[in-house]
Design a protein around this motif. Structure first.
Motif, short mmCIF file in Angstrom:
data_model
loop_
_atom_site.label_atom_id
_atom_site.label_comp_id
_atom_site.label_asym_id
_atom_site.label_seq_id
_atom_site.Cartn_x
_atom_site.Cartn_y
_atom_site.Cartn_z
N GLU A 190 -41.88 -15.76 -2.55
CA GLU A 190 -41.73 -15.34 -0.71
C GLU A 190 -40.74 -15.11 -0.76
O GLU A 190 -40.85 -14.61 0.32
CB GLU A 190 -42.30 -16.70 -0.83
CG GLU A 190 -43.77 -17.71 -0.94
CD GLU A 190 -43.36 -19.03 -2.58
OE1 GLU A 190 -43.98 -19.88 -2.47
OE2 GLU A 190 -42.38 -17.96 -3.69
N LEU A 191 -39.68 -15.14 -1.27
CA LEU A 191 -38.16 -14.15 -0.51
C LEU A 191 -37.91 -12.32 -0.84
O LEU A 191 -37.26 -12.34 -0.76
CB LEU A 191 -37.39 -14.75 -1.18
CG LEU A 191 -37.14 -16.10 -0.33
CD1 LEU A 191 -35.62 -17.49 -1.35
CD2 LEU A 191 -37.13 -16.75 0.94
N THR A 194 -36.38 -9.61 1.83
CA THR A 194 -35.82 -10.33 2.91
C THR A 194 -34.23 -9.96 2.45
O THR A 194 -34.31 -9.56 1.25
CB THR A 194 -36.21 -11.58 3.24
OG1 THR A 194 -35.67 -12.21 1.42
CG2 THR A 194 -37.56 -11.83 2.89
N GLU A 246 -41.96 -25.41 11.65
CA GLU A 246 -41.69 -24.30 10.63
C GLU A 246 -41.37 -25.16 9.31
O GLU A 246 -41.57 -26.03 9.25
CB GLU A 246 -40.40 -23.85 11.08
CG GLU A 246 -40.61 -23.15 12.41
CD GLU A 246 -39.42 -21.62 12.57
OE1 GLU A 246 -39.93 -20.40 12.99
OE2 GLU A 246 -38.27 -22.15 12.50
N ASP A 247 -41.99 -23.83 8.16
CA ASP A 247 -41.11 -24.15 6.82
C ASP A 247 -40.36 -23.82 6.57
O ASP A 247 -40.36 -22.88 6.64
CB ASP A 247 -42.35 -23.61 5.90
CG ASP A 247 -42.62 -24.41 4.41
OD1 ASP A 247 -42.96 -24.91 4.15
OD2 ASP A 247 -41.79 -22.87 3.88
N LEU A 249 -38.81 -22.76 3.67
CA LEU A 249 -38.82 -21.66 2.76
C LEU A 249 -39.87 -19.91 3.83
O LEU A 249 -39.28 -19.49 3.74
CB LEU A 249 -39.51 -22.18 1.73
CG LEU A 249 -39.56 -21.11 0.51
CD1 LEU A 249 -37.89 -20.05 -0.28
CD2 LEU A 249 -40.08 -21.16 -0.82
N THR A 250 -40.69 -20.57 3.61
CA THR A 250 -41.66 -19.48 4.23
C THR A 250 -41.61 -18.78 5.46
O THR A 250 -41.67 -17.95 5.86
CB THR A 250 -42.83 -19.43 3.55
OG1 THR A 250 -43.76 -20.84 4.66
CG2 THR A 250 -43.20 -19.60 2.68
N ASP A 251 -40.97 -19.82 6.32
CA ASP A 251 -40.37 -19.36 7.57
C ASP A 251 -38.56 -18.82 8.36
O ASP A 251 -38.50 -18.04 8.93
CB ASP A 251 -40.31 -20.62 9.35
CG ASP A 251 -42.28 -20.39 8.67
OD1 ASP A 251 -43.24 -19.14 8.64
OD2 ASP A 251 -43.04 -21.67 8.92
N VAL A 254 -37.04 -17.41 4.80
CA VAL A 254 -37.42 -15.35 5.19
C VAL A 254 -36.99 -14.57 6.31
O VAL A 254 -36.74 -13.21 6.27
CB VAL A 254 -38.76 -15.48 4.98
CG1 VAL A 254 -39.25 -15.89 3.96
CG2 VAL A 254 -39.08 -16.28 6.62
N ASP A 255 -36.01 -15.46 7.29
CA ASP A 255 -35.52 -15.33 8.44
C ASP A 255 -33.93 -15.32 8.32
O ASP A 255 -33.17 -14.77 9.04
CB ASP A 255 -35.68 -16.08 9.17
CG ASP A 255 -36.96 -15.02 10.32
OD1 ASP A 255 -37.61 -14.40 9.76
OD2 ASP A 255 -37.86 -15.89 11.01
N GLN A 280 -36.31 -25.17 -5.36
CA GLN A 280 -36.94 -24.07 -5.85
C GLN A 280 -37.42 -23.72 -6.90
O GLN A 280 -38.04 -23.09 -7.37
CB GLN A 280 -37.13 -23.16 -4.38
CG GLN A 280 -38.57 -22.51 -4.00
CD GLN A 280 -39.93 -23.57 -3.83
OE1 GLN A 280 -39.70 -25.03 -2.85
NE2 GLN A 280 -41.27 -23.78 -4.93
N ASN A 284 -40.14 -23.51 -9.88
CA ASN A 284 -40.68 -22.92 -10.43
C ASN A 284 -40.92 -22.98 -12.02
O ASN A 284 -42.31 -22.16 -12.54
CB ASN A 284 -40.82 -21.30 -9.69
CG ASN A 284 -41.09 -21.60 -7.73
OD1 ASN A 284 -41.88 -22.43 -7.71
ND2 ASN A 284 -40.89 -20.69 -7.13
#
Length: 457
Positions: A190-191, A194, A246-247, A249-251, A254-255, A280, A284
């Motif tokens: 997901e990263l 970024t 927001e999440d 990780l995904t919000d 990533v920013d 995480q 994984n």
């Protein structure tokens, strides 16, 4: 309460002047019932009324908790009634730690803001709001005190819990399941694309990513900073600028953005999002939840009294960044895993000398110089540490290792001296509170028991 205040105390907790002037937002927050201190921590030895518990639960948010007041005493003892939790179960055989109490340890003295105090005097002083302290030498309890809680009650670890993540990561590195030279997106897809694209796992482990996510007062006071957004996502609060949830990780992750002019590995910048990244990665790699991984690799080997209870985010992410709750004795059992006397607390050797070397070899004095944690080692331990690594804040040349936690928690491991210790407290960072010298007594006791110093009256 404005969202920008959600983690203000986390920044104040890393300040060497935590009990100085009270910022205006905190003054307002202290007006909320249950936020300020109106009773001593020994109140926790008695049950709280259903009305008090209900009011505390209704008032719960991260900032209210960080006030360290009356409600915080309740939260720290009953967090599993406030947040959803995942359990890591202990060994089926419970074994109490043997006692060999050394009364002279209570005579050890350290300089404090209240004057030169013996450890026994320190524990009784209400300004430090200490709730429990245990020291173990050669697998036996040599000192214990419970001025602010019952022996078998539970308490939140806060950031001392990051040592559980550091240990599991070290084990995965040793097993070849995680390569610290690899880039984060190789483990967390997901990263990709970024700022994490060229960040090595090693940099996350040691909090040297060079990303703009350090937990300092300046970032906390920015309502839409990466730090505030992270804590908002973790505690189920909306983003200040959009009002949307927001999440993490995904919000939020990533920013993240890079700090201009700083390379990864240059400087230790404390950021709890790094621990969430590691959790995480672990999930994984193992394809299991954090609580199950920790149970299988660590807690199931421990002769603990109770399961390790990890708080969860609204989305179910384990809050191993700090919301771990156990009894004090189970906490010091974990610390004792790092000593040669591990057989006193576990069915098998969880922490080998090789694992300890993996952790300690990450300590780099150059990136540590001038950091808040270096200053804290001088203030709290009265003994400057030389570096950090694998989520441990303090690593000394003599092999001692420690990790601090919000509201003045501390866990200490000293393999060479066969010594381990813990302390838990509910200490605000205002109104004269916030000082901790309990860690200094840990180092003094380790050296005393190792024959390196004498106790004088």
């Amino acid at each position: 309460m404005k969202l920008k205040n959600i983690a203000l105390f986390l920044a104040l907790a890393t300040s060497t002047n935590a009990s100085a002037d009270i910022p205006a937002p905190m003054k307002e927050a202290l007006k909320v019932p249950g936020a300020d201190v109106t009773f001593n921590v020994d109140r926790a030895k008695q049950p709280f009324s259903p009305q008090f518990a209900s009011e505390a639960k209704q008032a719960f948010n991260n900032f209210h908790l960080q006030m360290g007041g009356d409600h915080a005493v309740y939260y720290n003892g009953y967090m599993t009634e406030v947040l959803p939790s995942a359990l890591s179960r202990p060994n089926e055989d419970y074994k109490p730690l043997a006692r060999n109490i050394n009364s002279r340890i209570g005579d050890l003295k350290a300089e404090t803001g209240q004057g030169m105090l013996s450890l026994d005097e320190y524990m009784e002083n209400p300004m430090f709001r200490t709730q429990a302290m245990i020291m173990v030498h050669k697998g036996q309890v040599v000192y214990e005190a419970y001025p602010g809680m019952n022996k078998n009650d539970r308490h939140v670890w806060y950031s001392t819990a990051k040592t559980t993540v550091g240990l599991v990561m070290a084990k995965l590195v040793q097993q070849g399941k995680v390569d610290t030279d690899k880039l984060v997106p190789e483990y967390i897809p997901e990263l990709k694309g970024t700022a994490w694209d060229d960040i090595r796992v090693e940099s996350v482990l040691n909090m040297t990513t060079g990303l703009d996510n350090e937990e300092v007062l300046e970032s906390i006071l920015q309502p839409d900073s990466p730090v505030v957004r992270y804590f908002a996502a973790m505690t189920g609060s909306p983003r200040a600028s959009t009002g949307e949830f927001e999440d993490w990780l995904t919000d939020v992750a990533v920013d993240q953005e890079k700090l201009e002019g700083e390379k990864q590995g240059d400087l230790f910048r404390y950021a709890s999002i790094n621990t969430s990244i590691l959790v995480q990665i672990i999930e994984n790699v193992e394809d299991k939840t954090w609580s199950k991984v920790f149970e299988e690799k660590v807690w199931s080997k421990l002769y603990a009294r109770e399961p390790a209870a990890f708080g969860l985010t609204p989305a179910g992410h384990a809050l191993a960044v700090g919301f771990l709750q156990t009894t004090p004795e189970d906490m010091v059992r974990f610390a004792t895993l790092f000593t040669p006397s591990w057989k006193a607390v576990a069915s098998e050797q969880v922490v080998t000398p090789e694992l300890i070397d993996i952790i300690r070899n990450e300590a780099d004095p150059e990136r540590y110089v001038g950091t808040a944690k270096e200053a804290q080692s001088v203030s709290a331990f009265q003994d400057k540490a030389q570096g950090n690594g694998f989520q441990f804040d303090y690593i000394w040349e003599d092999g001692g290792m420690a990790k601090s936690g919000n509201m003045n928690q501390m866990i200490y491991m000293d393999p060479e001296r066969d010594f381990a210790a813990m302390v838990v407290s509910t200490s605000p960072y205002h109104s004269g509170y916030g000082e901790t010298k309990a860690p200094a007594y840990m180092r003094l006791a380790a050296k005393y028991l190792n024959g390196e110093l004498a106790i004088t009256q």
